[in-house]
Design a protein around this motif. Structure first.
Motif, PDB file in Angstrom:
ATOM      1  N   ILE A 403      30.499  40.242  49.836  1.00 59.08           N
ATOM      2  CA  ILE A 403      30.206  38.818  50.012  1.00 59.08           C
ATOM      3  C   ILE A 403      28.795  38.691  50.582  1.00 59.08           C
ATOM      4  N   GLN A 404      27.987  37.874  49.891  1.00 58.51           N
ATOM      5  CA  GLN A 404      26.603  37.654  50.329  1.00 58.51           C
ATOM      6  C   GLN A 404      26.376  36.140  50.326  1.00 58.51           C
ATOM      7  N   ASP A 405      25.961  35.597  51.445  1.00 62.26           N
ATOM      8  CA  ASP A 405      25.782  34.141  51.561  1.00 62.26           C
ATOM      9  C   ASP A 405      27.008  33.397  51.016  1.00 62.26           C
ATOM     10  N   SER A 406      28.155  33.817  51.436  1.00 65.51           N
ATOM     11  CA  SER A 406      29.449  33.187  51.083  1.00 65.51           C
ATOM     12  C   SER A 406      29.829  33.285  49.608  1.00 65.51           C
ATOM     13  N   ILE A 407      29.104  34.053  48.813  1.00 59.16           N
ATOM     14  CA  ILE A 407      29.581  34.214  47.430  1.00 59.16           C
ATOM     15  C   ILE A 407      29.834  35.696  47.121  1.00 59.16           C
ATOM     16  N   ILE A 408      30.713  35.916  46.149  1.00 60.91           N
ATOM     17  CA  ILE A 408      31.051  37.300  45.789  1.00 60.91           C
ATOM     18  C   ILE A 408      30.008  37.824  44.807  1.00 60.91           C
ATOM     19  N   VAL A 409      29.439  38.967  45.145  1.00 57.11           N
ATOM     20  CA  VAL A 409      28.408  39.566  44.292  1.00 57.11           C
ATOM     21  C   VAL A 409      28.782  41.018  43.984  1.00 57.11           C
ATOM     22  N   THR A 410      28.111  41.584  42.984  1.00 55.14           N
ATOM     23  CA  THR A 410      28.390  42.974  42.608  1.00 55.14           C
ATOM     24  C   THR A 410      27.850  43.926  43.680  1.00 55.14           C
ATOM     25  N   ASN A 411      28.578  45.035  43.855  1.00 55.93           N
ATOM     26  CA  ASN A 411      28.159  46.008  44.870  1.00 55.93           C
ATOM     27  C   ASN A 411      28.515  47.435  44.451  1.00 55.93           C
ATOM     28  N   GLY A 412      28.628  47.669  43.126  1.00 58.86           N
ATOM     29  CA  GLY A 412      28.983  49.017  42.681  1.00 58.86           C
ATOM     30  C   GLY A 412      28.926  49.099  41.171  1.00 58.86           C
ATOM     31  N   GLY A 413      29.214  50.292  40.642  1.00 57.20           N
ATOM     32  CA  GLY A 413      29.207  50.491  39.196  1.00 57.20           C
ATOM     33  C   GLY A 413      30.446  49.903  38.559  1.00 57.20           C
ATOM     34  N   ARG A 414      31.592  50.208  39.177  1.00 60.16           N
ATOM     35  CA  ARG A 414      32.842  49.582  38.739  1.00 60.16           C
ATOM     36  C   ARG A 414      33.045  48.384  39.658  1.00 60.16           C
ATOM     37  N   VAL A 415      33.078  47.191  39.097  1.00 60.62           N
ATOM     38  CA  VAL A 415      33.010  45.973  39.918  1.00 60.62           C
ATOM     39  C   VAL A 415      34.390  45.352  40.154  1.00 60.62           C
ATOM     40  N   LEU A 416      35.132  45.136  39.068  1.00 60.24           N
ATOM     41  CA  LEU A 416      36.454  44.497  39.173  1.00 60.24           C
ATOM     42  C   LEU A 416      37.433  45.207  38.255  1.00 60.24           C
ATOM     43  N   GLY A 417      38.715  45.157  38.607  1.00 59.12           N
ATOM     44  CA  GLY A 417      39.778  45.682  37.741  1.00 59.12           C
ATOM     45  C   GLY A 417      40.700  44.531  37.374  1.00 59.12           C
ATOM     46  N   VAL A 418      40.668  44.133  36.112  1.00 54.46           N
ATOM     47  CA  VAL A 418      41.465  42.989  35.671  1.00 54.46           C
ATOM     48  C   VAL A 418      42.787  43.531  35.130  1.00 54.46           C
ATOM     49  N   THR A 419      43.894  43.189  35.803  1.00 54.65           N
ATOM     50  CA  THR A 419      45.196  43.728  35.387  1.00 54.65           C
ATOM     51  C   THR A 419      46.090  42.627  34.829  1.00 54.65           C
ATOM     52  N   ALA A 420      46.998  43.035  33.936  1.00 55.62           N
ATOM     53  CA  ALA A 420      47.998  42.096  33.409  1.00 55.62           C
ATOM     54  C   ALA A 420      49.253  42.881  33.080  1.00 55.62           C
ATOM     55  N   VAL A 421      50.381  42.192  33.071  1.00 52.40           N
ATOM     56  CA  VAL A 421      51.654  42.813  32.668  1.00 52.40           C
ATOM     57  C   VAL A 421      52.331  41.944  31.615  1.00 52.40           C
ATOM     58  N   ALA A 422      53.145  42.596  30.777  1.00 48.46           N
ATOM     59  CA  ALA A 422      53.915  41.871  29.760  1.00 48.46           C
ATOM     60  C   ALA A 422      55.037  42.783  29.278  1.00 48.46           C
ATOM     61  N   ASP A 423      55.927  42.222  28.471  1.00 49.14           N
ATOM     62  CA  ASP A 423      57.052  43.024  27.973  1.00 49.14           C
ATOM     63  C   ASP A 423      56.598  44.076  26.970  1.00 49.14           C
ATOM     64  N   ASP A 424      55.445  43.844  26.348  1.00 49.47           N
ATOM     65  CA  ASP A 424      54.922  44.876  25.442  1.00 49.47           C
ATOM     66  C   ASP A 424      53.431  45.081  25.732  1.00 49.47           C
ATOM     67  N   LEU A 425      52.961  46.245  25.328  1.00 47.52           N
ATOM     68  CA  LEU A 425      51.593  46.644  25.679  1.00 47.52           C
ATOM     69  C   LEU A 425      50.541  45.730  25.063  1.00 47.52           C
ATOM     70  N   LYS A 426      50.746  45.363  23.806  1.00 41.99           N
ATOM     71  CA  LYS A 426      49.753  44.539  23.107  1.00 41.99           C
ATOM     72  C   LYS A 426      49.563  43.204  23.847  1.00 41.99           C
ATOM     73  N   THR A 427      50.688  42.589  24.265  1.00 39.31           N
ATOM     74  CA  THR A 427      50.602  41.305  24.968  1.00 39.31           C
ATOM     75  C   THR A 427      49.924  41.485  26.326  1.00 39.31           C
ATOM     76  N   ALA A 428      50.226  42.584  27.014  1.00 42.44           N
ATOM     77  CA  ALA A 428      49.578  42.830  28.310  1.00 42.44           C
ATOM     78  C   ALA A 428      48.056  42.910  28.117  1.00 42.44           C
ATOM     79  N   LEU A 429      47.642  43.617  27.072  1.00 42.08           N
ATOM     80  CA  LEU A 429      46.203  43.759  26.810  1.00 42.08           C
ATOM     81  C   LEU A 429      45.584  42.406  26.433  1.00 42.08           C
ATOM     82  N   ASP A 430      46.274  41.639  25.606  1.00 38.52           N
ATOM     83  CA  ASP A 430      45.748  40.322  25.216  1.00 38.52           C
ATOM     84  C   ASP A 430      45.549  39.444  26.449  1.00 38.52           C
ATOM     85  N   LYS A 431      46.515  39.484  27.371  1.00 36.04           N
ATOM     86  CA  LYS A 431      46.424  38.663  28.587  1.00 36.04           C
ATOM     87  C   LYS A 431      45.239  39.099  29.447  1.00 36.04           C
ATOM     88  N   ALA A 432      45.082  40.413  29.591  1.00 37.34           N
ATOM     89  CA  ALA A 432      43.980  40.917  30.435  1.00 37.34           C
ATOM     90  C   ALA A 432      42.628  40.555  29.814  1.00 37.34           C
TER      91      ALA A 432
END
Ligand code: AMP
Ligand code: GLY
Length: 459
Positions: A403-432
């Protein structure tokens, strides 16, 4: 009233310390927060994502003494360690010396990851399926070895395919690995003699991986699908997690340099119960037995990196902790209280615990800084995380943010991990991927083919 006497009112609740600052630790904090038995969570050093589930503490993950001091002063009931470095530095030994409960392997057991020579020798002794190999501390001998491999003058490696006319062919790649920890970067797959010479020069002469490259392992190239097994262990008993798959190269189609891992799916639709039984009996059980017999029982999470060859799963490396971003996918499908699992491991009671999983699929898409795994800029503003998390079944874990000046900024090579779940893999990937589209920072890079290979693989 101090924390200890407060907790005496309710003997069941615990204070937990998580060591680390990536999206793996964010996922662990998210999961532990759901435990009714967890009263308070500290994360050292944590990140803006972990701060949503506990209190970040300004202690580096590698500052073993400061971590132990903190655990003592704050009556931490259980510490769990995310990354490999503190384990290799002996954080578990230091905590145990002070009678503090900690989940993870001792320094001796952590050598299964911190020294490739140690793990290859253990595999050889225990008969665990892995690539044929030789180790070298002498640059000239290593050079001679790769020269003879590419000239085909000696049958260096046992092959998955028989060598032509009994000789090695110049098309067979060779894998050169720095023995010590090198942030997942100490491995080069060499297609030609020139590439092999350059890799040896980098590791042993230029020492681009520092002392990690003083000794190298040169091994047979294994062909097949790469995937990850994970097993909780209490030193004697173990429980396999479902298998998962990371994507280590930076670009689609497994092109470009290796990274720390930029996308996972779990479980794998093409893994059968028979595969799981083979992994348990030929890989995990004998490895844990060998470590126990050496006097260094492995407590924590054993993560064999595997290749499914034509003759079955073979080990390419062992890790002594949760994979990242495998952990992020695992936490989304784990049903059992994580605290119960960690405590059962530390107390040697894993055989008394049934571990349950939701019957869903999970995925994690890592959003990277432009330039990663090499140089990249930091401090770039990130937008859209809240919007992404409003989508059904999506959770965004933080890796390299601040957090820099109250906003979220990048601080690394891997920045965020976007996860999702679903009953099947294809739908989980589509959601993510729908969630990924809502997030933005300058130069944001991610792979668009996470899970694609597994989706098109039939058993
Ligand atoms: P490691 O750090 O040992 O996991 O190696 C990094 C990456 O190199 C792995 O994720 C694999 O993609 C690849 N790799 C390592 N060893 C081998 C091998 N013997 N055969 C084929 N690929 C390998
Ligand atoms: N999934 C790669 C790693 O954790 O090393």
């Amino acid at each position: 009233m101090n924390g200890r006497s407060n907790r005496a009112i309710n003997q069941m609740t615990k204070t937990v310390l998580i060591v680390g600052s990536g999206s793996r630790e964010n996922a662990l904090a998210w999961k532990l927060k759901q435990s009714p038995k967890v009263e308070k969570i500290f994360i050292a050093p944590g990140n803006p994502g972990t701060a949503k589930f506990g209190k970040n503490v300004d202690i580096a993950a590698t500052d073993v003494l400061a971590l132990a001091d903190f655990a003592q002063k704050n009556n931490i009931d259980l510490t769990t360690v995310g990354p490999e470095d503190p384990l290799a530095l002996g954080v578990v030994d230091e905590f145990q010396k002070r009678s503090l409960k900690i989940w993870g392997p001792s320094k001796a057991a952590a050598q299964i990851e911190s020294s490739k020579v140690f793990s290859k020798e253990l595999m050889k002794q225990a008969g665990i399926p892995t690539a044929e190999y030789q180790t070298f501390t002498d640059y000239n001998k290593a050079l001679e070895y790769v020269e003879s491999h590419f000239k085909g003058s000696v049958p260096i490696h046992r092959r998955s395919q028989p060598p032509i006319n009994g000789h090695a062919t110049d098309t067979q790649p060779i894998v050169i690995k720095a023995s010590g920890l090198a942030l997942g970067k100490g491995v080069t797959i060499c297609q030609t003699l020139d590439e092999a010479k350059a890799a040896l020069n980098d590791a042993m002469v230029k020492k681009i991986f520092g002392e990690s490259g003083s000794e190298v392992v040169i091994e047979e190239f294994l062909e097949g699908m790469e995937f990850s097994a994970h097993a909780f262990s209490d030193g004697k008993n173990f429980r396999l997690l479902p298998c998962s798959q990371d994507h280590k190269r930076i670009f689609e189609g497994d092109q470009g340099p290796n990274t720390g891992g930029i996308g996972t799916i779990a479980p794998l639709p093409w893994i059968t119960q028979a595969h799981m039984d083979t992994i348990a009996t030929t890989i995990v059980a004998p490895t844990l037995k060998a470590l126990q017999e050496q006097g260094s029982p492995f407590v924590g999470l054993l993560y064999p990196g595997l290749i499914m060859t034509k003759t079955g799963p073979k080990v390419i490396e062992f890790n002594c902790r949760f994979g990242g971003p495998e952990c992020e996918s695992y936490m989304r499908i784990l049903k059992t209280d994580l605290l119960d699992i960690l405590e059962a491991c530390v107390e040697g009671k894993l055989n008394e615990l049934k571990i349950e999983w939701h019957e869903t699929y999970a995925c994690c898409i890592i959003l990277c800084s432009k330039g990663y795994p090499d140089n990249y800029e930091k401090g770039l503003p990130i937008s859209g995380i809240e919007e992404a998390e409003k989508l059904d079944d999506v959770i965004v874990f933080h890796a390299g943010t601040m957090i820099q000046d109250s906003i979220i900024v990048t601080n690394g090579g891997r920045v965020l991990g976007v996860t999702a779940v679903a009953d099947d893999l294809k739908t989980a990937l589509d959601k993510a991927y729908a969630a990924v589209k809502l997030i933005h920072f300058d130069g944001m890079h991610y792979r668009t083919d996470i899970g694609a290979k597994s989706l098109s693989t039939k058993d």
